[in-house]
Structures are given as structure tokens and as C-alpha cells.
Design a protein around this motif. Structure first.
Motif, short mmCIF file in Angstrom:
data_model
loop_
_atom_site.label_atom_id
_atom_site.label_comp_id
_atom_site.label_asym_id
_atom_site.label_seq_id
_atom_site.Cartn_x
_atom_site.Cartn_y
_atom_site.Cartn_z
N ARG A 257 1.07 -0.98 0.54
CA ARG A 257 -0.12 -0.20 -0.03
C ARG A 257 1.11 1.20 -0.20
N GLU A 260 3.89 1.83 2.49
CA GLU A 260 3.76 1.05 3.36
C GLU A 260 5.51 1.23 3.69
N PHE A 408 -4.16 -7.87 4.96
CA PHE A 408 -3.40 -7.54 3.90
C PHE A 408 -3.21 -8.85 3.16
N GLY A 412 -0.68 -8.94 -1.83
CA GLY A 412 -1.12 -7.01 -2.21
C GLY A 412 -1.40 -6.84 -3.19
N ASP A 433 -6.99 3.65 -3.11
CA ASP A 433 -7.28 2.81 -1.70
C ASP A 433 -7.11 4.09 -0.66
N GLN A 451 -12.95 -6.57 6.25
CA GLN A 451 -11.37 -5.77 5.27
C GLN A 451 -12.26 -4.62 4.40
N PHE A 453 -10.76 -2.88 1.12
CA PHE A 453 -10.13 -2.54 -0.01
C PHE A 453 -10.51 -1.77 -1.94
#
Ligand code: XMP
Length: 530
Positions: A257, A260, A408, A412, A433, A451, A453
Motif C-alpha cells: 500500500r 507502507e 492484507f 498485495g 486505496d 476488510q 480495499f
């Protein structure tokens, strides 16, 4: 300890969880385990449900000696039928499979023996429960009493006259059974008299001692971290136990992400003090992913490349450690251990009794890591469920937003870009995102969602911006609520939140002119699109 013997039901792990939620340690084993192979003395045994029918030729059965142990036993669904099958009752197919809600009427047994009614006592006269079965009891085994019934199941709950043997046709372990957790509590706390000593406070101390014993006074441990809850908690626990003899490696695979790798570095290294190396391998990953569309192929490439990069980095750390050893400088020793953040559901997955089930997606990302490395495995979280790991994280002072973070996937964003993965596509998805998650947090909905996304679709749609026609890609939003990700339901957003998200993504993310919301549950869909 409560022993759960698993006959292959999709709910077996939930029975284990419910016991743990009462702070009682519970362990699951396959139903075919021989009594002599059980190394501890359980205070109670629960027999799970099963996709089988007790009369099938190859249906699984428990070691009949368990009924002579004098230990309390609770049979759930197939477990009830297994008790009846072993002790002289009768089981028959239902006219039609019963699946869904039912009302159980609780019945005083008039047995004159308090233990008979002990299971359902205090749970009310009527209970809403969840049923899922194709067979049911048609004749009580001798010396059993009915303690609950429904319209279609006259033997919905039974208990032995003098021995602590109980059976229920419904599933108390699923949340649809409203007082199911209490029922399990009655069995393990009142009937089995288990002590409530399974807490994360106790676990930390014991586990740190255990890690120090395993690792000894010398020798280093390496482990991969991803920025997720499990690897962060495992890393922090190792750091508490052996300090700088633990070395964490984070691989930036180019499909993380937004920002990250940087954020994980700040948190793990700067704030929590963990010895961490971040390896930027994004070029290598992206070049190997070039032109690949097949999801399983993407998973394989990312998994293999990860192993390759991790091993190369580990070799550097090993070489440095060996050089230090040779100079006699620091007494930290050689690299001997590999940390893995394995959780109990993975352990259950590998030990549970296998019914006829098929692999839908391969989820294992680092499974191959140990094959080539001559390291011993250390798995400090292998007894824990996710919510226990979160509780542990809080006790270890890991920041709340991380502890509550949605899962996650290892591959990915590569499995959220439905077409070929390129740097540009990754950038678009990262940006969308980050807006999506930011707005969800602002609306204070993050913790209600399991979750969330975005998915980048490989199709273009027509739009209009100013006076010009646009022809750009589509983003799909996904948000689900789920207890264990085996099933999931789509989340109902307030419309104004969706409106804000859509307007921000189409305005701020170059290349996107349309946003859709995915309203599919699992099953029949899955959580991820690939
Ligand atoms: P599905 O799509 O199977 O997802 O309904 C269930 C959960 O698993 C995650 N998931 C993965 N996690 N590697 C992972 O580490 C994978 O390849 C993978 N595929 C799906 C998904 O994000 C969801 O939480």
C-alpha cells in the motif's frame, strides 16, 4: 484444557474460539487421535460436527474408550449422533436437510439428578439456535433423557442419567445461536469445572520465558515482517525476549500500500525498537510480474521471489554474524532460527480432520521458506487466534490502529489489479486505496468492517470531464464483514460516505472516471476478486 475432537465440520475452529473466549484453553485434534497419543489430561471433551453421516462406510469415529474416561463429553450435531451411535441409540436421515434458525424448547428432565439439566440451566425456556444437519437422532440411547426439543427434532438436546455425557443437535459455536457461547460456558465452566486462566497477560510472561529457553543464551533469530498485525506482534515479542539477537527483514515487493514500507520502518524500528532491515526489491518483483494476468501465477511469482530476496538478505545477516563471531567481538552467536507468525487457524488447517474439501486459492506465501534454509523454526503465535494476537499486541504497546488493522494478502495489490501489473497501475490503485481507507476512518467505520480495499478493473468506460469525453478505468470498492473470512457479507455503507469516496476517487485519481461498489457475499463470491 478442553479437548475438541474434530470430525471435519466447517465450524470446529469456532468451538475452540468460544472456549478461549471464556478464558479456558482449548485444543483441537483430529477425531481419529488415539487416546494414548494425547499428552495432556483434558477436563472435558467436545465432539464436533461433520459433513459425514455416522452410518457411512468410511465415516470417522472416535476411540470408544473416551466414553469410559469419566470426563465430561459434549457432542455437537454429528458429535451427538456419534454418542448415540456408540451408546446404543439410533440415527436416521431427516426427510429434508435442516439448515437455518430453529427454536429449542428447554425441557426439565425430571431425572431427579441435577447434572442432567446442568447444561441448559439458566439459558431460558426457549433458545434461538442454528441447525445444519441431514441426520438426526430417532431413538434415545439407553439411560439418556431429553433436555431440549424443536418442532422437527424431538431429540435436540440430550443428557445421560448419571454420567456427564451431553449431546445437542444444533451448533452453539456459531453466533446465530444466540446463547450458544453461554451454553459452551456452562459446559466448560460448570460441568467440567475448568479454571479461567487462559489470558494474554499470562501468555506473554510464559511465552517470553519459553522463547529464551528455546533460543538459549546465544544464537540469532531472523524473521520477515509485513506491517500486518501478526508479524508485528511476533517481532515485538521476539524483541522483548532476546533484544537485538532478533533481526527483522521487510521486503518491499512493489505491490504494497501507499508508503507502507516507510511506515512499517518508522513504527517497528523507530517506535518499537526492533532491529529491522527494509529491502527494496520492487524492480525485481515488477519485472517478474510483467505481462502476467493469471492470479495463481501472480501468487507463485510473488511467493518465489519473496523467498529468493529474503534468503539473500538473510545470507548477508548470517555472514555479518559469522564475521562478528570470528572476531570474538559480540557474543550474539550465529543465525539459527527463523521466526514465523503462524497462527492457530493455520495449525488447525493442517491438523484438522479433512472432509471432502477442495483448495480454492493457494494462500500460502512463505510456506517454501524453510526448505532451503538450514534454520530451525520458531512460532510464538501458533497457539493463538487473531483476536488473541490483537489483545497481545495491545499489551505489547503496539499502536491501536495497527492492532486493529484489516488483513492484507501476501501477494498485495497484485491480486487487486485484475489485468497486468505495472508501476502505473500500482500507483493508481495505491492512490485510490488510500483515499478509500482515509474516508472510512474519517467516517469512523473502519472497526466495523473486517476488510476494505479497492480493486482496479482492466476495463475502460466513457465519462465526461469539463467539456471533454474521457475514456478511463474503473475502480471497484469492496468492504466486508466476516468472523473468519470463510464466509463474508458486504458492508452497508451510509450513502453519503459512498458518495464522498466516489467523488474523491474520480476527482483525485488520474486515470479513473468511474467507481462501483461490490455487493457480493462470500459464498458465492470470494473476498478478493482474484
Ligand atoms: P478470499 O478471497 O479467499 O479471501 O475469500 C479470504 C481472506 O484471505 C485473504 N487472501 C490472501 N491472503 N495470501 C494471503 O496472505 C493470498 O494469496 C490471499 N488471497 C486471499 C483475503 O485478503 C481475505 O482476508
Amino acid at each position: 484444557t478442553i479437548l475438541i475432537l474434530d470430525f471435519g465440520s466447517q465450524y470446529s475452529h469456532l468451538i475452540t474460539r468460544r472456549c478461549r473466549e471464556h478464558n479456558v484453553y482449548a485444543e483441537l485434534m483430529p477425531c481419529t487421535t488415539k487416546l494414548r497419543d494425547i499428552k495432556f489430561k483434558p477436563k472435558g471433551i467436545i465432539l464436533s460436527g461433520s459433513p459425514y453421516s455416522v452410518y457411512d462406510k468410511d465415516s470417522p469415529h472416535v476411540d470408544p474408550a473416551v466414553f469410559d474416561l469419566g470426563i465430561p463429553i459434549l457432542g455437537i450435531c454429528y458429535g451427538l449422533q456419534e454418542i448415540a451411535w456408540n451408546l446404543g441409540g439410533k440415527v436416521s436421515p431427516c426427510d429434508h436437510r435442516e439448515y437455518g434458525f430453529a427454536q429449542v424448547q428447554v425441557k426439565k428432565s425430571e431425572a431427579g439428578n441435577a447434572s442432567v439439566d446442568a447444561l441448559l440451566e439458566g439459558l431460558g425456556d426457549e433458545m434461538q439456535v442454528w441447525m445444519s444437519h441431514g441426520d438426526q437422532l430417532s431413538e434415545l440411547p439407553p439411560n439418556f433423557h431429553i433436555i431440549g426439543y424443536t418442532q422437527s427434532a424431538p431429540y435436540a438436546a440430550i443428557a445421560h442419567d448419571t454420567k456427564p455425557l451431553y449431546g445437542i443437535q444444533f451448533h452453539p459455536e456459531v453466533t446465530h445461536s444466540l446463547r450458544g457461547k453461554e451454553l459452551i460456558g456452562r459446559f466448560i465452566l460448570n460441568i467440567c469445572a475448568c479454571r479461567r486462566n487462559w489470558t494474554m497477560e499470562e501468555f506473554i510472561g510464559k511465552e517470553i520465558t519459553r522463547i529464551r529457553e528455546i533460543c538459549g543464551p546465544k544464537g540469532r533469530v531472523i524473521g520477515a515482517v509485513s506491517g500486518g498485525v501478526d508479524s508485528t506482534v511476533a517481532a515485538k515479542l521476539m524483541h522483548e525476549a532476546i533484544g537485538d539477537r532478533f533481526h527483522a527483514i521487510m521486503v518491499d515487493n512493489g505491490v504494497l500500500r501507499l508508503n507502507e514500507a516507510q511506515q512499517v520502518y518508522e513504527m517497528l524500528n523507530k517506535d518499537l525498537g526492533v532491529n529491522l532491515t527494509v529491502v527494496d526489491a520492487s524492480d525485481l518483483f515488477l519485472s517478474r510480474l510483467e505481462g502476467v494476468e493469471d492470479p495463481e501465477q501472480k501468487r507463485k511469482i510473488i511467493g518465489n521471489t519473496f523467498i529468493h530476496v529474503f534468503e539473500a538478505e538473510a545470507a548477508k545477516i548470517e555472514a555479518a554474524a559469522d564475521a562478528e563471531e570470528a572476531m570474538g567481538a559480540a557474543a550474539k552467536g550465529r543465525v539459527e532460527w527463523l521466526l514465523q507468525g503462524t497462527l492457530y487457524p493455520d495449525v488447525i488447517e493442517s491438523i484438522s480432520f479433512k472432509g471432502p474439501s477442495a483448495t480454492i486459492k493457494t494462500h500460502h506465501n512463505v510456506g517454501g521458506l524453510l526448505k532451503d534454509m538450514k534454520l530451525k523454526l520458531i512460532e510464538p503465535l501458533r497457539e493463538l487466534f487473531k483476536d488473541e494476537v490483537r489483545a497481545l499486541g495491545r499489551l505489547l504497546s503496539i499502536p491501536a490502529p495497527l492492532v486493529q488493522r484489516h488483513p492484507f494478502p501476501g501477494p498485495g495489490l497484485a491480486i487487486r489489479i485484475l489485468g497486468p501489473v505495472t508501476r502505473d497501475q500500482v500507483k493508481i490503485l495505491q492512490h485510490a486505496d488510500s483515499i478509500y481507507i482515509e474516508e472510512i476512518r474519517k467516517a469512523e467505520l473502519y472497526d466495523q468492517i473486517s476488510q476494505a480495499f479497492t480493486v482496479l478493473l482492466p476495463v475502460k468506460a466513457v465519462g465526461v470531464m469539463g467539456d471533454a469525453r474521457t475514456y478511463e478505468q474503473v475502480i471497484a470498492l469492496r468492504a466486508v464483514q466476516s468472523e473468519d473470512f470463510m464466509t463474508a457479507d458486504w458492508f452497508v455503507f451510509p450513502p453519503e460516505v459512498l458518495r464522498r469516496i466516489s467523488s474523491r476517487i474520480t476527482n483525485e485519481v488520474a486515470g479513473i472516471n468511474r467507481v462501483t461498489y461490490d455487493i457480493s457475499s462470500k459464498p458465492p463470491a470470494t473476498v478478493e476478486w482474484l
